[in-house]
Design a protein around this motif. Sequence first.
Motif, PDB file in Angstrom:
ATOM      1  N   ALA A 201      -6.514  -0.504   5.628  1.00 34.92           N
ATOM      2  CA  ALA A 201      -6.619  -1.121   4.311  1.00 34.92           C
ATOM      3  C   ALA A 201      -8.068  -1.319   3.861  1.00 34.92           C
ATOM      4  O   ALA A 201      -8.350  -1.279   2.653  1.00 34.92           O
ATOM      5  CB  ALA A 201      -5.890  -2.464   4.307  1.00 34.92           C
ATOM      6  N   ALA A 202      -8.965  -1.542   4.816  1.00 32.76           N
ATOM      7  CA  ALA A 202     -10.348  -1.888   4.455  1.00 32.76           C
ATOM      8  C   ALA A 202     -10.989  -0.916   3.455  1.00 32.76           C
ATOM      9  O   ALA A 202     -11.533  -1.355   2.427  1.00 32.76           O
ATOM     10  CB  ALA A 202     -11.202  -2.014   5.714  1.00 32.76           C
ATOM     11  N   PRO A 203     -10.965   0.397   3.688  1.00 34.08           N
ATOM     12  CA  PRO A 203     -11.589   1.294   2.716  1.00 34.08           C
ATOM     13  C   PRO A 203     -10.724   1.583   1.495  1.00 34.08           C
ATOM     14  O   PRO A 203     -11.209   2.172   0.523  1.00 34.08           O
ATOM     15  CB  PRO A 203     -11.811   2.576   3.528  1.00 34.08           C
ATOM     16  CG  PRO A 203     -10.734   2.567   4.546  1.00 34.08           C
ATOM     17  CD  PRO A 203     -10.498   1.121   4.890  1.00 34.08           C
ATOM     18  N   ARG A 204      -9.457   1.184   1.525  1.00 26.29           N
ATOM     19  CA  ARG A 204      -8.524   1.547   0.458  1.00 26.29           C
ATOM     20  C   ARG A 204      -8.178   0.401  -0.480  1.00 26.29           C
ATOM     21  O   ARG A 204      -7.703   0.632  -1.590  1.00 26.29           O
ATOM     22  CB  ARG A 204      -7.219   2.084   1.081  1.00 26.29           C
ATOM     23  CG  ARG A 204      -7.405   3.295   1.964  1.00 26.29           C
ATOM     24  CD  ARG A 204      -6.119   3.654   2.699  1.00 26.29           C
ATOM     25  NE  ARG A 204      -6.279   4.844   3.527  1.00 26.29           N
ATOM     26  CZ  ARG A 204      -5.355   5.315   4.352  1.00 26.29           C
ATOM     27  NH1 ARG A 204      -4.187   4.693   4.454  1.00 26.29           N
ATOM     28  NH2 ARG A 204      -5.590   6.403   5.074  1.00 26.29           N
TER      29      ARG A 204
ATOM     30  N   LEU B  70       0.836  -8.002   1.777  1.00 22.43           N
ATOM     31  CA  LEU B  70      -0.189  -7.354   0.942  1.00 22.43           C
ATOM     32  C   LEU B  70      -1.104  -6.465   1.791  1.00 22.43           C
ATOM     33  O   LEU B  70      -1.467  -5.361   1.373  1.00 22.43           O
ATOM     34  CB  LEU B  70      -1.018  -8.416   0.215  1.00 22.43           C
ATOM     35  CG  LEU B  70      -0.381  -9.041  -1.023  1.00 22.43           C
ATOM     36  CD1 LEU B  70      -1.144 -10.293  -1.439  1.00 22.43           C
ATOM     37  CD2 LEU B  70      -0.362  -8.031  -2.176  1.00 22.43           C
ATOM     38  N   VAL B  71      -1.464  -6.937   2.973  1.00 19.84           N
ATOM     39  CA  VAL B  71      -2.327  -6.137   3.851  1.00 19.84           C
ATOM     40  C   VAL B  71      -1.605  -4.861   4.276  1.00 19.84           C
ATOM     41  O   VAL B  71      -2.186  -3.768   4.268  1.00 19.84           O
ATOM     42  CB  VAL B  71      -2.759  -6.948   5.094  1.00 19.84           C
ATOM     43  CG1 VAL B  71      -3.524  -6.053   6.072  1.00 19.84           C
ATOM     44  CG2 VAL B  71      -3.634  -8.135   4.691  1.00 19.84           C
ATOM     45  N   LEU B  72      -0.335  -4.990   4.631  1.00 16.16           N
ATOM     46  CA  LEU B  72       0.436  -3.819   5.041  1.00 16.16           C
ATOM     47  C   LEU B  72       0.511  -2.792   3.913  1.00 16.16           C
ATOM     48  O   LEU B  72       0.325  -1.595   4.136  1.00 16.16           O
ATOM     49  CB  LEU B  72       1.852  -4.232   5.454  1.00 16.16           C
ATOM     50  CG  LEU B  72       1.996  -5.122   6.696  1.00 16.16           C
ATOM     51  CD1 LEU B  72       3.462  -5.479   6.911  1.00 16.16           C
ATOM     52  CD2 LEU B  72       1.435  -4.443   7.924  1.00 16.16           C
ATOM     53  N   ARG B  73       0.763  -3.256   2.706  1.00 17.92           N
ATOM     54  CA  ARG B  73       0.884  -2.339   1.570  1.00 17.92           C
ATOM     55  C   ARG B  73      -0.468  -1.739   1.190  1.00 17.92           C
ATOM     56  O   ARG B  73      -0.546  -0.583   0.761  1.00 17.92           O
ATOM     57  CB  ARG B  73       1.529  -3.055   0.381  1.00 17.92           C
ATOM     58  CG  ARG B  73       2.957  -3.476   0.681  1.00 17.92           C
ATOM     59  CD  ARG B  73       3.673  -4.120  -0.494  1.00 17.92           C
ATOM     60  NE  ARG B  73       4.983  -4.615  -0.070  1.00 17.92           N
ATOM     61  CZ  ARG B  73       6.050  -3.858   0.103  1.00 17.92           C
ATOM     62  NH1 ARG B  73       5.977  -2.555  -0.119  1.00 17.92           N
ATOM     63  NH2 ARG B  73       7.188  -4.369   0.497  1.00 17.92           N
ATOM     64  N   ALA B  74      -1.530  -2.514   1.362  1.00 16.26           N
ATOM     65  CA  ALA B  74      -2.871  -2.014   1.045  1.00 16.26           C
ATOM     66  C   ALA B  74      -3.311  -0.944   2.039  1.00 16.26           C
ATOM     67  O   ALA B  74      -4.254  -0.184   1.757  1.00 16.26           O
ATOM     68  CB  ALA B  74      -3.876  -3.165   1.037  1.00 16.26           C
ATOM     69  N   SER B  75      -2.630  -0.859   3.190  1.00 19.84           N
ATOM     70  CA  SER B  75      -2.976   0.173   4.176  1.00 19.84           C
ATOM     71  C   SER B  75      -2.716   1.565   3.620  1.00 19.84           C
ATOM     72  O   SER B  75      -3.288   2.553   4.094  1.00 19.84           O
ATOM     73  CB  SER B  75      -2.173  -0.022   5.464  1.00 19.84           C
ATOM     74  OG  SER B  75      -0.807   0.350   5.278  1.00 19.84           O
ATOM     75  N   GLY B  76      -1.826   1.651   2.628  1.00 21.53           N
ATOM     76  CA  GLY B  76      -1.513   2.947   2.044  1.00 21.53           C
ATOM     77  C   GLY B  76      -0.570   3.784   2.893  1.00 21.53           C
ATOM     78  O   GLY B  76      -0.295   4.930   2.569  1.00 21.53           O
ATOM     79  N   ASN B  77      -0.078   3.201   3.991  1.00 28.24           N
ATOM     80  CA  ASN B  77       0.828   3.922   4.877  1.00 28.24           C
ATOM     81  C   ASN B  77       2.216   3.309   4.767  1.00 28.24           C
ATOM     82  O   ASN B  77       2.467   2.224   5.301  1.00 28.24           O
ATOM     83  CB  ASN B  77       0.337   3.849   6.327  1.00 28.24           C
ATOM     84  CG  ASN B  77       1.118   4.751   7.259  1.00 28.24           C
ATOM     85  OD1 ASN B  77       2.330   4.873   7.137  1.00 28.24           O
ATOM     86  ND2 ASN B  77       0.436   5.383   8.199  1.00 28.24           N
ATOM     87  N   PRO B  78       3.149   3.981   4.091  1.00 25.16           N
ATOM     88  CA  PRO B  78       4.468   3.390   3.872  1.00 25.16           C
ATOM     89  C   PRO B  78       5.271   3.192   5.162  1.00 25.16           C
ATOM     90  O   PRO B  78       6.162   2.347   5.217  1.00 25.16           O
ATOM     91  CB  PRO B  78       5.162   4.402   2.945  1.00 25.16           C
ATOM     92  CG  PRO B  78       4.455   5.694   3.211  1.00 25.16           C
ATOM     93  CD  PRO B  78       3.029   5.321   3.494  1.00 25.16           C
ATOM     94  N   PHE B  79       4.953   3.950   6.206  1.00 28.23           N
ATOM     95  CA  PHE B  79       5.693   3.817   7.455  1.00 28.23           C
ATOM     96  C   PHE B  79       5.474   2.444   8.090  1.00 28.23           C
ATOM     97  O   PHE B  79       6.371   1.889   8.725  1.00 28.23           O
ATOM     98  CB  PHE B  79       5.290   4.918   8.430  1.00 28.23           C
ATOM     99  CG  PHE B  79       5.668   6.302   7.972  1.00 28.23           C
ATOM    100  CD1 PHE B  79       6.990   6.727   8.002  1.00 28.23           C
ATOM    101  CD2 PHE B  79       4.713   7.175   7.487  1.00 28.23           C
ATOM    102  CE1 PHE B  79       7.345   7.996   7.566  1.00 28.23           C
ATOM    103  CE2 PHE B  79       5.049   8.440   7.050  1.00 28.23           C
ATOM    104  CZ  PHE B  79       6.369   8.858   7.084  1.00 28.23           C
ATOM    105  N   VAL B  80       4.268   1.901   7.935  1.00 26.43           N
ATOM    106  CA  VAL B  80       3.966   0.581   8.500  1.00 26.43           C
ATOM    107  C   VAL B  80       4.863  -0.465   7.857  1.00 26.43           C
ATOM    108  O   VAL B  80       5.421  -1.334   8.527  1.00 26.43           O
ATOM    109  CB  VAL B  80       2.479   0.227   8.286  1.00 26.43           C
ATOM    110  CG1 VAL B  80       2.195  -1.177   8.793  1.00 26.43           C
ATOM    111  CG2 VAL B  80       1.585   1.228   8.990  1.00 26.43           C
ATOM    112  N   VAL B  81       4.994  -0.384   6.545  1.00 26.63           N
ATOM    113  CA  VAL B  81       5.829  -1.341   5.817  1.00 26.63           C
ATOM    114  C   VAL B  81       7.288  -1.210   6.235  1.00 26.63           C
ATOM    115  O   VAL B  81       7.979  -2.205   6.472  1.00 26.63           O
ATOM    116  CB  VAL B  81       5.694  -1.123   4.296  1.00 26.63           C
ATOM    117  CG1 VAL B  81       6.575  -2.113   3.538  1.00 26.63           C
ATOM    118  CG2 VAL B  81       4.242  -1.276   3.859  1.00 26.63           C
TER     119      VAL B  81
END
Length: 233
Positions: free
Chosen positions: A113-116, A154-165
């Motif tokens: 999430a940090a760079p995204r 919010l952090v999970l979604r900000a990762s940009g990886n839907p699999f994590v969510v």
Amino acid sequence: MARKSLVVEVADDLLERIIAGEFPPGSPVPGELDLAERHEVSRMTVREAVKTLTAQNIVRVERGRGTFVNPVSRWSSLHAVLRATNEGTDGGDSAVKLIELRRMLETGAAELAAPRISDGELAELRGTVGLMRQARAAADLKRFVEADLAFHDLVLRASGNPFVVVVLEPLSQVLAERRSETSAVPVIQDHAIEMHEAVCAALAGHDPQAARAAMDAHMQQTLDDLKAYVLRR
């Protein structure tokens, strides 16, 4: 259709008894005749119910010996594992394992999430921390837990990886219940606010390693608080 519901009923009752500790890992479960008499169903229905649990690795059939319970670590049904986690006899051990799972997933999510993360998402994160502070001051546990969960979502979604969510979504009810248990302790709320602010600052700096370290420190603090204030270890 009626036969299928009976199969589910028998399988669900047997699973409930396993989770309750009536049949611990390694122990045999009742035979077909006993289960058929208990539920007033045919042995064929019982056989199908046992097949259902066998397919999920909850039990194993040893030819010539009987049907035995597997340890939860071998179960392949997420639904069954969640029930064991939420309803089982060793809630403390389950709570620790849940934090271990979160630690693996959420530290990676923070790093991604940090760079995204966008300015809007950062503003939302800061808003949830503000809501946590307000709830802490008002001694409103429900609002505190809701804001806490919203922060991590919010952090999970900000990762940009839907699999994590998707992986963590089935755990939402268990996570909410565990948060209510731990966040009932005021000092744990104070630690959570401090740690959330640190994660927020690391994400605002768009530094992946700093974000991962901040989330890891948060998970460690959560584990330490669980052991010190809830489990009393």
